[in-house]
Design an enzyme around this catalytic site. Structure first.
Site, PDB file in Angstrom:
ATOM      1  N   ASP A 121      34.836 109.932 -16.333  1.00 45.74           N
ATOM      2  CA  ASP A 121      33.659 109.537 -17.093  1.00 45.74           C
ATOM      3  C   ASP A 121      33.513 108.021 -17.022  1.00 45.74           C
ATOM      4  O   ASP A 121      34.394 107.282 -17.489  1.00 45.74           O
ATOM      5  CB  ASP A 121      33.818 110.003 -18.546  1.00 45.74           C
ATOM      6  CG  ASP A 121      32.541 109.848 -19.355  1.00 45.74           C
ATOM      7  OD1 ASP A 121      31.762 108.925 -19.069  1.00 45.74           O
ATOM      8  OD2 ASP A 121      32.333 110.657 -20.279  1.00 45.74           O
ATOM      9  N   ASP A 174      22.040 106.483 -10.968  1.00 46.20           N
ATOM     10  CA  ASP A 174      21.116 107.604 -10.766  1.00 46.20           C
ATOM     11  C   ASP A 174      21.417 108.582 -11.893  1.00 46.20           C
ATOM     12  O   ASP A 174      22.242 109.475 -11.751  1.00 46.20           O
ATOM     13  CB  ASP A 174      21.358 108.224  -9.387  1.00 46.20           C
ATOM     14  CG  ASP A 174      20.415 109.370  -9.081  1.00 46.20           C
ATOM     15  OD1 ASP A 174      19.313 109.400  -9.664  1.00 46.20           O
ATOM     16  OD2 ASP A 174      20.781 110.252  -8.282  1.00 46.20           O
ATOM     17  N   GLY A 187      24.147 112.053  -1.808  1.00 43.51           N
ATOM     18  CA  GLY A 187      23.043 111.682  -0.933  1.00 43.51           C
ATOM     19  C   GLY A 187      22.773 110.195  -0.938  1.00 43.51           C
ATOM     20  O   GLY A 187      22.611 109.565   0.122  1.00 43.51           O
ATOM     21  N   LYS A 188      22.714 109.609  -2.114  1.00 41.00           N
ATOM     22  CA  LYS A 188      22.426 108.174  -2.211  1.00 41.00           C
ATOM     23  C   LYS A 188      23.668 107.356  -1.859  1.00 41.00           C
ATOM     24  O   LYS A 188      23.550 106.264  -1.293  1.00 41.00           O
ATOM     25  CB  LYS A 188      21.909 107.837  -3.607  1.00 41.00           C
ATOM     26  CG  LYS A 188      20.602 108.565  -3.942  1.00 41.00           C
ATOM     27  CD  LYS A 188      20.131 108.281  -5.356  1.00 41.00           C
ATOM     28  CE  LYS A 188      18.917 109.140  -5.691  1.00 41.00           C
ATOM     29  NZ  LYS A 188      19.257 110.577  -5.823  1.00 41.00           N
ATOM     30  N   CYS A 224      15.052 111.402 -11.426  1.00 35.89           N
ATOM     31  CA  CYS A 224      14.064 112.248 -10.749  1.00 35.89           C
ATOM     32  C   CYS A 224      13.240 113.000 -11.793  1.00 35.89           C
ATOM     33  O   CYS A 224      12.947 114.182 -11.653  1.00 35.89           O
ATOM     34  CB  CYS A 224      14.727 113.213  -9.771  1.00 35.89           C
ATOM     35  SG  CYS A 224      15.947 114.326 -10.510  1.00 35.89           S
ATOM     36  N   CYS A 255      26.964 107.699 -10.847  1.00 32.68           N
ATOM     37  CA  CYS A 255      26.851 109.162 -10.971  1.00 32.68           C
ATOM     38  C   CYS A 255      26.556 109.689  -9.577  1.00 32.68           C
ATOM     39  O   CYS A 255      25.424 110.038  -9.252  1.00 32.68           O
ATOM     40  CB  CYS A 255      25.745 109.540 -11.954  1.00 32.68           C
ATOM     41  SG  CYS A 255      25.980 108.888 -13.626  1.00 32.68           S
ATOM     42  N   ALA A 256      27.582 109.735  -8.735  1.00 32.20           N
ATOM     43  CA  ALA A 256      27.385 109.820  -7.292  1.00 32.20           C
ATOM     44  C   ALA A 256      27.100 111.217  -6.752  1.00 32.20           C
ATOM     45  O   ALA A 256      26.382 111.355  -5.759  1.00 32.20           O
ATOM     46  CB  ALA A 256      28.610 109.243  -6.585  1.00 32.20           C
ATOM     47  N   ALA A 257      27.712 112.244  -7.332  1.00 30.19           N
ATOM     48  CA  ALA A 257      27.612 113.584  -6.734  1.00 30.19           C
ATOM     49  C   ALA A 257      26.157 114.052  -6.716  1.00 30.19           C
ATOM     50  O   ALA A 257      25.406 113.764  -7.650  1.00 30.19           O
ATOM     51  CB  ALA A 257      28.482 114.562  -7.519  1.00 30.19           C
ATOM     52  N   PRO A 258      25.755 114.743  -5.640  1.00 28.39           N
ATOM     53  CA  PRO A 258      26.542 115.216  -4.482  1.00 28.39           C
ATOM     54  C   PRO A 258      26.675 114.225  -3.341  1.00 28.39           C
ATOM     55  O   PRO A 258      27.203 114.573  -2.290  1.00 28.39           O
ATOM     56  CB  PRO A 258      25.758 116.453  -4.042  1.00 28.39           C
ATOM     57  CG  PRO A 258      24.348 116.119  -4.371  1.00 28.39           C
ATOM     58  CD  PRO A 258      24.385 115.315  -5.639  1.00 28.39           C
TER      59      PRO A 258
END
Length: 448
Positions: free
Chosen positions: A318, A335, A272-273, A388, A267-270
C-alpha cells in the site's frame, strides 16, 4: 462441450446474475470450456455484453409486453427474454424468425418447456408493434419523466443520466449514451524500442486487419472489425506492441519522463502505463511499479518480460505506507483507482455496479492517495493525476482541494496539440463522444 452460442450466452449471463461475477470474467471462463468457431464466439460475446449493457432497456420491454413485470419473472426466464429481445432490437443481421424460434427453444431446454408459447407470444407482440409503427428501433413507451425515459432507452441508471444532463445537456447526453452502448474498438501502442509503427502497420495489414493511425499519438494504431485472438496477431510475442486505449496513452506523454530519471508509478497494475513510461525513457533510469494487489502485479511482470524492458522494478504494498520514497522521485504517476465511468463501453456491468455513495468513497481514497504520493516528488518535480472517469467529484474537485492546501504545488500546462480537450484550468478532459476514445481526466502538477 456446448457449441450453441445462445445457450453459452445464457449460462454466462446466469453466472453474472446469480453469482455476481463480472461479465468479462464469466464469459472468459465459459469460452475456455468450448471450441466454438470464430463466428459463434463473436455472437456469444455480443449477446453477453449486449444483454448486460442493455439490461434496463430489456427489462422495460418485458414490463411493456408481459403481464408480470421483469422483476416478477423467474430470473432464468427473464434472462432468456433478454436474449430474445436483444436479438430483435439490436442485431439486424439475425432474422426475426430465427431470434424468436431460438429463444423459444432456449426456454424449453432450460426448464421452461411449458412457457414456450408465452415466450413466442411476447416476442411476436413486440414485432407486431414495430410493424405498425414502421420503425424497429422505437421500442420503449415514452414517459413524461425525461430522466426515466432516457435511462430506459439508453439503459443507464437514473443518477448517471441526471449527472450527464447537468454536465452536457440533452443533445450530448444522448450522444454519450449511444457511444457507450457501442462495442469498443482496440487500440495498440507500438513499442519503439523493438520496431516502428510502419512495420506493425504493414504486418497487420498483411494479416487482413483493418486499421488506422490516431492523430497526435505517434505510437497509436486503431484496429477495426474482427481481429481474432489478440495474442495471435503479428508482433505480439516479439513485444512489438501493447493493447492500450488512445486516451490512456496521453497519460504517459503528459508525465513526459526523461531518460535516466527515477519514476514512481503509484498504482501500476496491470502495467500499461508503466511499460509506456519505460519505452518513452528508452528503458533507462528506474521505474518503481507499485500496487497493493500482488496478484495484479503478476500482469506487470508479464508485460515487462514480453516487452523486454529492464528499467521496471516491482514493489507490492500500500503506497500510503511507503514513507521511504519521500522526496525520491523526479516524476510520479498516480493513475488513481476510480469508478471507470469513462469506460462504460468496455466494462459492460460497471454502470450497474456503481452508485453515488461509492463515488463518494472513491473520492476520499483518491484524495488520500494524492496527498501521500505528492510527498514522493522532489522539489521541481512533477506528478500526473489521472483517472478513467468523467465524474468531477473524482477529478476536478480532488485537484482543487489539494491545491487549496498545498501552496508549493501548481498546475503545469502541458504543451500538447489538443485545444479541444485542454480546459482553461489546465486539465485534459476527454469526453468519449467528442474525441471517440475512452473518457479520461489528466492533470500535470509541479512541485515548486
Amino acid at each position: 462441450m456446448n457449441d450453441n452460442p445462445r445457450q453459452l450466452a445464457f449460462l454466462t449471463l446466469r453466472d453474472v446474475e446469480r453469482r455476481g461475477m463480472y461479465a468479462d470474467i464469466a464469459l472468459d471462463q465459459r469460452l475456455r470450456q468450448t471450441d466454438l468457431n470464430g463466428v459463434n464466439r463473436r455472437l456469444t460475446t455480443e449477446l453477453v455484453y449486449g444483454c448486460v449493457r442493455r439490461r434496463r432497456s430489456l427489462d422495460a420491454l418485458i414490463d411493456q409486453f408481459a403481464k408480470k413485470k421483469s422483476h416478477q419473472q423467474p430470473p432464468d426466464l427473464r434472462t432468456i427474454l433478454h436474449l430474445g429481445f436483444y436479438q430483435l432490437c439490436y442485431l439486424s443481421q439475425i432474422p426475426a424468425s430465427a431470434a424468436v424460434n431460438t429463444t423459444v427453444e432456449l426456454a424449453k431446454s432450460n426448464g421452461f418447456s411449458g412457457l414456450g408459447g408465452f415466450v413466442n407470444g411476447i416476442l411476436r407482440a413486440y414485432l407486431r408493434q414495430q410493424e405498425q409503427l414502421g420503425n424497429p428501433k422505437i421500442f420503449i413507451q415514452e414517459d413524461p419523466n425525461l430522466i426515466k425515459n432516457l435511462g430506459e432507452f439508453y439503459s443507464f441508471p437514473d443518477w448517471i443520466i441526471e449527472y450527464w444532463l447537468n454536465q452536457l445537456g440533452l443533445e450530448e447526453t444522448e450522444k454519450l449514451g449511444q457511444w457507450f452502448n457501442q462495442s469498443p474498438t482496440i487500440d495498440l501502442r507500438i513499442n519503439p524500442l523493438k520496431t516502428t509503427i510502419e512495420t506493425v502497420e504493414t504486418e497487420l495489414k498483411l494479416a487482413g486487419i483493418n486499421l488506422s493511425r490516431i492523430p497526435h499519438l505517434p505510437q497509436a494504431l486503431r484496429l477495426f472489425g474482427s481481429v481474432g485472438e489478440i495474442h495471435k496477431l503479428p508482433g505480439y510475442p516479439q513485444g512489438w506492441w501493447s493493447v492500450q486505449d488512445s486516451s490512456a496513452q496521453w497519460v504517459s506523454h503528459l508525465l513526459d519522463p526523461q531518460p535516466g530519471e527515477t519514476i514512481i508509478d503509484a498504482c501500476a497494475a496491470p502495467g500499461g502505463k508503466t511499460t509506456h513510461l519505460a519505452e518513452l525513457m528508452q528503458d533507462t533510469g528506474t521505474i518503481l511499479a507499485c500496487d497493493r494487489a500482488k496478484s495484479r502485479l503478476k500482469k506487470v511482470q508479464q508485460n515487462r518480460e514480453r516487452l523486454q524492458l529492464k528499467s521496471i522494478q516491482i514493489q507490492a504494498g500500500d503506497i500510503r505506507e511507503f514513507s521511504q520514497y519521500n522526496n525520491s522521485a523526479d516524476r510520479v504517476l498516480l493513475d488513481a483507482p476510480c469508478s471507470g465511468l469513462g469506460t462504460l463501453h468496455r466494462r459492460a456491468d460497471a454502470r450497474w455496479r456503481h452508485t453515488p455513495e461509492n463515488i463518494e468513497e472513491l473520492s476520499q481514497l483518491q484524495a488520500e492517495l494524492l496527498e501521500k504520493t505528492a510527498n514522493f516528488v522532489k522539489p521541481g518535480g512533477y506528478l500526473v493525476y489521472a483517472t478513467c472517469t468523467i465524474h468531477p467529484q473524482e477529478n476536478d474537485k480532488i485537484v482543487e482541494a489539494f491545491l487549496t492546501h498545498h501552496s508549493n504545488w501548481k498546475i503545469d500546462l502541458p504543451d500538447i496539440p489538443l485545444d479541444d480537450v485542454l480546459t482553461s484550468e489546465g486539465y485534459l478532459k476527454v469526453w468519449p463522444h467528442r474525441q471517440n476514445m475512452d473518457g479520461f481526466f489528466i492533470v500535470r502538477l509541479k512541485r515548486i
